[in-house]
Design an enzyme around this catalytic site. Structure first.
Site, PDB file in Angstrom:
ATOM      1  N   SER A  14       0.839  -1.192   0.000  1.00 27.57           N
ATOM      2  CA  SER A  14       0.000   0.000   0.000  1.00 27.57           C
ATOM      3  C   SER A  14       0.876   1.243   0.000  1.00 27.57           C
ATOM      4  CB  SER A  14      -0.908   0.022   1.226  1.00 27.57           C
ATOM      5  OG  SER A  14      -1.550   1.281   1.337  1.00 27.57           O
ATOM      6  N   HIS A  43      -1.146  -1.361  -4.272  1.00 30.27           N
ATOM      7  CA  HIS A  43      -2.427  -1.007  -3.675  1.00 30.27           C
ATOM      8  C   HIS A  43      -2.509   0.502  -3.489  1.00 30.27           C
ATOM      9  CE1 HIS A  43      -6.053  -2.176  -1.428  1.00 30.27           C
ATOM     10  NE2 HIS A  43      -5.769  -1.186  -0.588  1.00 30.27           N
ATOM     11  N   ASP A  45      -4.846   3.507  -2.086  1.00 26.89           N
ATOM     12  CA  ASP A  45      -5.980   3.860  -1.233  1.00 26.89           C
ATOM     13  C   ASP A  45      -6.531   5.224  -1.616  1.00 26.89           C
ATOM     14  OD1 ASP A  45      -6.183   1.630   0.704  1.00 26.89           O
ATOM     15  OD2 ASP A  45      -4.134   2.229   1.206  1.00 26.89           O
ATOM     16  N   MET A  47      -9.342   7.944  -0.797  1.00 29.17           N
ATOM     17  CA  MET A  47     -10.271   8.350   0.265  1.00 29.17           C
ATOM     18  C   MET A  47     -10.791   9.754  -0.016  1.00 29.17           C
ATOM     19  SD  MET A  47      -8.172   7.027   3.608  1.00 29.17           S
ATOM     20  CE  MET A  47      -7.011   5.658   3.496  1.00 29.17           C
ATOM     21  N   HIS A  76      -8.341   0.854  -4.236  1.00 23.78           N
ATOM     22  CA  HIS A  76      -9.316   0.619  -3.165  1.00 23.78           C
ATOM     23  C   HIS A  76     -10.020   1.938  -2.885  1.00 23.78           C
ATOM     24  CE1 HIS A  76      -9.932  -0.410   1.389  1.00 23.78           C
ATOM     25  NE2 HIS A  76     -11.073  -0.341   0.726  1.00 23.78           N
ATOM     26  N   MET A  78     -12.359   4.125  -1.015  1.00 30.58           N
ATOM     27  CA  MET A  78     -13.085   4.353   0.227  1.00 30.58           C
ATOM     28  C   MET A  78     -13.825   5.676   0.063  1.00 30.58           C
ATOM     29  SD  MET A  78     -10.154   2.994   2.853  1.00 30.58           S
ATOM     30  CE  MET A  78      -8.813   3.095   1.664  1.00 30.58           C
ATOM     31  N   MET A 147     -11.677  -6.111   5.158  1.00 33.50           N
ATOM     32  CA  MET A 147     -10.917  -5.139   5.941  1.00 33.50           C
ATOM     33  C   MET A 147     -10.639  -5.702   7.330  1.00 33.50           C
ATOM     34  SD  MET A 147     -10.277  -2.530   4.050  1.00 33.50           S
ATOM     35  CE  MET A 147      -9.648  -1.447   5.343  1.00 33.50           C
ATOM     36  N   ASP A 185      -6.808  -6.415   4.041  1.00 36.86           N
ATOM     37  CA  ASP A 185      -6.165  -5.112   4.138  1.00 36.86           C
ATOM     38  C   ASP A 185      -6.296  -4.588   5.561  1.00 36.86           C
ATOM     39  OD1 ASP A 185      -5.192  -2.553   3.851  1.00 36.86           O
ATOM     40  OD2 ASP A 185      -6.750  -1.868   2.474  1.00 36.86           O
TER      41      ASP A 185
END
Length: 234
Positions: A14, A43, A45, A47, A76, A78, A147, A185
């Site tokens: 990540s 990965h 993230d 957000m 990913h 979010m 998660m 994750d």
């Protein structure tokens, strides 16, 4: 012995834990070399400060990363409103686009749009979200992301109770009812990856466990070694 139908353990560092000022170099540090094939996925993230209380990377950064590396990007999301925002990540070239079950009333529709845009579709569930309500729609997905921390921030403590969900879906997959990659994750490290592997995880997202040391490639190799040893001895 290991199940030959399952993929070898996958490691997806990540970049939330990487140096944002040098993301290209940080990704290259875990890429292929003369002695190691490198990581399977990177990965990313994403957000939005709405679905989770944090704001991180978005589409412009992903587009830049796609130009900087050939390693498949595992995005990913979010975020709220994945029906609107998820397909463009696949259109841009992200390999796997995962969104949260809690963020939409129609996960299957979002998955279809991601696949139509050329990406793999992933469904993520928070630690407190039950797996059972989504079992019937998992055939519409390529990845289930469990998660093992609350989404939003890196460096949290691993929650082993979520492994019951991994064991449940692993039995269903191994029984032939689904073709699905199981990803985890949150809090994956030298001390937790073996129990996650034993429960049936295929792909391990690791942030600080990879980028928290001086040699990210060596950290990836060690995590893969530990997960592989569990698989071989299972």
């Amino acid at each position: 012995m290991c199940n030959p139908a399952r993929p070898a353990p996958m490691i997806a560092p990540s970049i939330l834990s990487a140096d944002f000022a040098a993301l290209g170099a940080e990704i290259a540090a875990v890429g292929p070399s003369d002695v190691d094939p490198g990581v399977d996925w990177v990965h990313v993230d994403v957000m939005d400060n709405h679905f989770v209380p944090n704001l991180t990377l978005g589409m412009p950064v992903v587009e830049s990363l796609l130009k900087a590396t050939d390693i498949p990007l595992d995005c990913h999301l979010m975020i709220d409103d994945p029906g609107r925002w998820a397909p463009p990540y696949a259109e841009a070239g992200a390999h796997n686009v995962t969104f949260h079950a809690e963020a939409t009333d129609d996960p299957s529709s979002v998955a279809r749009d991601i696949r139509a845009a050329g990406g793999k579709a992933g469904l993520a569930i928070k630690p407190g979200t039950a797996l059972e309500p989504y079992l019937e729609i998992l055939r519409d997905f390529d990845t289930l992301l469990v998660m093992s921390v609350e989404p939003g921030f890196g460096g949290q403590k691993f929650m082993p109770e979520v492994l019951d969900k991994v064991r449940t879906i692993r039995k269903i997959i191994d029984g032939g009812a689904l073709q699905l990659l199981v990803e985890i994750d949150g809090g994956i490290s030298d001390s937790t990856i073996e129990q996650a592997a034993e429960a049936g995880v295929d792909c391990f997202v690791a942030g600080s466990a990879v980028y928290g040391g001086d040699d990210p490639a060596a950290r990836v190799a060690e995590l893969r070694r530990k997960a592989t040893a569990v698989r071989v001895n299972a």
